[in-house]
Design a protein around this motif. Structure first.
Motif, PDB file in Angstrom:
ATOM      1  N   VAL A 503       0.837  -1.202   0.000  1.00 27.07           N
ATOM      2  CA  VAL A 503       0.000   0.000   0.000  1.00 27.07           C
ATOM      3  C   VAL A 503       0.870   1.250   0.000  1.00 27.07           C
ATOM      4  O   VAL A 503       0.630   2.202  -0.749  1.00 27.07           O
ATOM      5  CB  VAL A 503      -0.941   0.013   1.236  1.00 27.07           C
ATOM      6  N   ARG A 504       1.909   1.248   0.817  1.00 24.23           N
ATOM      7  CA  ARG A 504       2.785   2.416   0.936  1.00 24.23           C
ATOM      8  C   ARG A 504       3.473   2.747  -0.381  1.00 24.23           C
ATOM      9  O   ARG A 504       3.734   3.910  -0.684  1.00 24.23           O
ATOM     10  CB  ARG A 504       3.818   2.184   2.035  1.00 24.23           C
ATOM     11  N   LYS A 505       3.761   1.719  -1.171  1.00 24.81           N
ATOM     12  CA  LYS A 505       4.376   1.943  -2.483  1.00 24.81           C
ATOM     13  C   LYS A 505       3.337   2.369  -3.519  1.00 24.81           C
ATOM     14  O   LYS A 505       3.585   3.249  -4.348  1.00 24.81           O
ATOM     15  CB  LYS A 505       5.073   0.671  -2.953  1.00 24.81           C
ATOM     16  N   THR A 506       2.165   1.732  -3.472  1.00 19.12           N
ATOM     17  CA  THR A 506       1.137   1.990  -4.485  1.00 19.12           C
ATOM     18  C   THR A 506       0.440   3.328  -4.249  1.00 19.12           C
ATOM     19  O   THR A 506       0.170   4.077  -5.189  1.00 19.12           O
ATOM     20  CB  THR A 506       0.106   0.851  -4.489  1.00 19.12           C
ATOM     21  N   ALA A 507       0.129   3.619  -2.989  1.00 20.93           N
ATOM     22  CA  ALA A 507      -0.525   4.882  -2.623  1.00 20.93           C
ATOM     23  C   ALA A 507       0.489   5.786  -1.930  1.00 20.93           C
ATOM     24  O   ALA A 507       0.263   6.295  -0.835  1.00 20.93           O
ATOM     25  CB  ALA A 507      -1.729   4.601  -1.725  1.00 20.93           C
ATOM     26  N   HIS A 508       1.600   5.995  -2.593  1.00 18.01           N
ATOM     27  CA  HIS A 508       2.747   6.648  -1.948  1.00 18.01           C
ATOM     28  C   HIS A 508       2.503   8.115  -1.643  1.00 18.01           C
ATOM     29  O   HIS A 508       3.097   8.666  -0.722  1.00 18.01           O
ATOM     30  CB  HIS A 508       3.993   6.498  -2.825  1.00 18.01           C
ATOM     31  N   GLU A 509       1.610   8.776  -2.395  1.00 12.40           N
ATOM     32  CA  GLU A 509       1.381  10.197  -2.149  1.00 12.40           C
ATOM     33  C   GLU A 509       0.768  10.453  -0.781  1.00 12.40           C
ATOM     34  O   GLU A 509       0.939  11.532  -0.214  1.00 12.40           O
ATOM     35  CB  GLU A 509       0.486  10.787  -3.240  1.00 12.40           C
TER      36      GLU A 509
END
Length: 686
Positions: A503-509
């Motif tokens: 999640v942290r990589k995919t929804a990094h913003e």
């Protein structure tokens, strides 16, 4: 040995910090964390007493497969036959592996026979971010269907739409504690003491300290006791009232000229439209019988909002109308006009419903957004469109996770017919809800109090929840992983933190800096997204989250209709109904009705009617009817808290069939059902 464990409440979007007292793997007490950042040492009755559901005998402890389904699919029965044990005349029980295997076999057949667009997934706002993320990922990338949605469709999707259109972000701008720093507060379309009581505590405290409060609603609610301005408005008047406030601010030149000039665009076109709109002048209310006083009160509210540091809070009383998205835009217009956004003590606060509906939307459980609100490769259908597609024979499989579509959605008679057209329904749930009863396969899963996961509350606060008790049931994401792998994926998540790291990589913003380690370290305070090196309590400090950083004005004129038109033309006939919550119950009451102390407070949905209309209610019970259907008999309570010719009821008990009377009237942009006003026929029941 008694253990005390910190966690987060499983009910509404306030996201209260709790302490569970556990003995022999059983919750014996829940209290507020004494130094809780959100709860401030207090809980509502649901948070305090609504934990009995965890140990309820009605929990789904073993997966169930409907006998009729296996009769229609003998090859699936043959494949899992050794695992089947009889439960009753309707169901077999089996183990998780075989329940998932049977589901995967049927879903693969549906996809082969009808194509990838014939499968859909609905749910995710009642479970963790990890599970919601994997739910949409497997739907989009394993099933290869764009059709994924969640219960924001029936609550705050218009808030997301309206706010993103005008300021580029569809979430609360400020933390709850900014209530103490503001000078003026407007609460519109939110019965906050019942629906979000721990936020209401702050509002009441601020009001008692002379931070002036205006409350705008279609009936007299408890919060009005503490308000300086108490505006009871006609049904479906939100956009009308909000545009009138903007009209006054413009007409009297109370707007913040510097803010408008430097941080917004399309102001002149907006001003020209609103100043030439006959519906925007508050004098319009002089023609609306019984509500003439609003012609003076609305300007007073507008003036005070404009000249003070102000906040606006709203709920489903704004969003569940045909012009809900436009009303949210009108709210953001007020903030843009006055500069009441982008700093502490001001801002916009949509009060989200479910415990993780903000998180589910952030994770991409919407047909038109990938995680982080990116544009997906393919846009899917929204839930009302999915129901229509089921009736047309285009959707054949439904995977439902923690959302009782047959109770909380509108037009349940229509949904019943749609369910009959499906070839397969898979449900992940805690209890045999209405949709679970209709399922072919039901898999019981862990509750929020039995698992580790991230939840995002209504002010963007991430809280890493930890289990209060241990359970051998699977987590939602574990079921999804098993199902995805049976369908050809190669998922290999060992624990929830593995999913969260993705999640942290995919929804990094929004989430790149929010590691489990940091969330554990800041469990009491939580972190407000976006989280990089630090979190972000206040949004829009320098720029809005639009492509050019400017806020946008998008004017929409109120369209006269319904109760207002009837009042102005002096032909008010029949009754206008609105719906809402009561303090003791939550949503479809699947959890709260398993707590005796809560259910005995409110064990049926009650209809409130005006004392002045007593002659129309000669019996103790009535049925409400529309062209879409009718309710079960409802007990009538006469009160002075609702206006003449208006009614109010809750919708918590499915046996009441409240949502049978609502049809397909919905928000024009985002299809959220118009639950907050409908014309009904009242039929006395002997």
């Amino acid at each position: 040995m008694l253990k005390k464990i910190d966690s987060v409440c499983t009910y509404c979007g306030v996201g209260c910090d709790i302490v569970g007292e556990v003995e022999e793997n059983r919750i014996v007490k829940i209290s507020a964390s004494p130094d809780g950042y959100v709860s401030q040492g207090k809980l509502c009755v649901k948070g305090k007493y609504g934990f009995d559901f965890v140990a309820s005998d009605e929990r789904i402890r073993e997966p169930r497969i409907k006998k009729a389904f296996l009769e229609k699919n003998p090859h699936i029965r043959e494949a899992i036959a050794p695992s089947l044990r009889e439960l009753d005349a309707t169901w077999y029980v089996t183990d998780v592996e075989n329940a998932v295997r049977a589901s995967a076999m049927k879903m693969a057949e549906v996809r082969e026979k009808h194509g990838r667009h014939s499968l859909c997934s609905i749910g995710g706002a009642r479970t963790s971010c990890e599970s919601a993320f994997l739910f949409q990922k497997y739907t989009r990338h394993v099933i290869d269907s764009p059709h994924v949605d969640n219960c924001a469709r029936v609550c705050h999707s218009p808030s997301l739409k309206g706010m993103r259109t005008t300021i580029g972000e569809g979430a609360a701008t400020n933390p709850y504690n900014d209530i103490y720093e503001t000078e003026f507060i407007i609460v519109i379309g939110s019965n906050t003491t019942e629906a979000h009581p721990i936020v209401a505590n702050r509002l009441v405290e601020a009001a008692q300290k002379h931070h002036h409060l205006a409350v705008i609603d279609v009936r007299e609610i408890k919060l009005m006791k503490f308000a300086k301005h108490k505006a009871v408005i006609p049904h479906e008047a939100n956009l009308l009232v909000l545009n009138m406030m903007a009209y006054v601010i413009l007409d009297e030149e109370l707007y913040n000229k510097e803010f408008v000039a430097t941080r917004t665009k399309w102001f002149e076109e907006y001003r020209e439209k609103i100043m030439n709109d006959p519906y925007a002048n508050p004098d319009f209310f002089k023609q609306v019988e019984g509500y003439e006083y609003l012609a003076k009160m609305i300007p007073n509210i507008a003036r005070e909002y404009a000249v003070k540091n102000s906040m606006i809070f709203w709920g489903l009383g704004i969003t569940e109308h045909i012009d809900g998205s436009y009303a949210v835009m009108a709210i953001t217009h007020l903030a843009l006009l006055t500069g009441n956004i982008g700093r502490h003590g001001v801002g916009l606060m949509p009060l989200r419903g479910q415990n993780n509906v903000q998180g589910a939307c952030d994770m991409g459980c919407l047909p038109y957004y990938d995680p982080d609100y990116k544009t997906p490769k393919e846009v899917g259908l929204m839930t009302p469109e999915l129901v229509d597609a089921m009736l047309e024979g285009k959707i054949k499989s439904l995977h439902n996770m923690g959302e009782d579509i047959m109770h909380i959605h509108p037009n349940i008679n229509k949904i019943e017919k749609a369910m009959n057209e499906l070839e397969f329904i898979l449900v992940q749930e805690l209890f045999m809800t209405d949709i679970a009863q209709r399922a072919d396969v039901v898999i019981g899963v862990k509750s929020a109090y039995e698992k580790t996961g991230v939840y995002v509350n209504a002010m963007r606060r991430l809280h890493l929840s930890q289990p209060l008790v241990q359970s051998d049931l699977p987590d939602d994401w574990e079921v999804i992983q098993m199902l995805a792998n049976h369908l050809g994926a190669g998922y290999d998540y060992k624990e929830s933190s593995d999913v969260w790291d993705e999640v942290r990589k995919t929804a990094h913003e929004r989430y790149s800096g929010a590691s489990y380690l940091r969330l554990e370290r800041h469990r009491k305070r939580g972190l407000q997204w976006p989280v990089y090196n630090e979190d972000t309590p206040v949004l829009h400090l320098l720029d809005f989250r639009t492509p050019d950083g400017l806020g946008q004005f998008h004017y929409h004129q109120y369209r006269e209709r319904g109760m207002i038109q009837e009042l102005r033309e002096k032909r008010l006939e029949g009754y206008h109904l609105t719906t809402g919550r009561t303090l003791a119950h939550y949503n479809n009451a699947a959890q709260t009705k398993r707590s005796e102390s809560l259910n005995k407070r409110y064990d049926e949905d009650v209809l409130l009617a005006c004392e002045a209309d007593a002659a129309d209610f000669p019996t103790e019970f009535v049925i409400l009817k529309t062209e879409n259907g009718e309710t079960a008999p409802l007990r009538v309570k006469l009160t002075d808290k609702v206006q003449p010719k208006t009614l109010f009821t809750t919708f918590h008990h499915s046996k009441s069939k409240i949502n049978a009377i609502f049809g397909d009237k919905r928000d024009e942009l985002i299809l959220t059902a118009a639950f907050k006003s409908i014309k009904v026929e009242v039929v006395p029941v002997a």
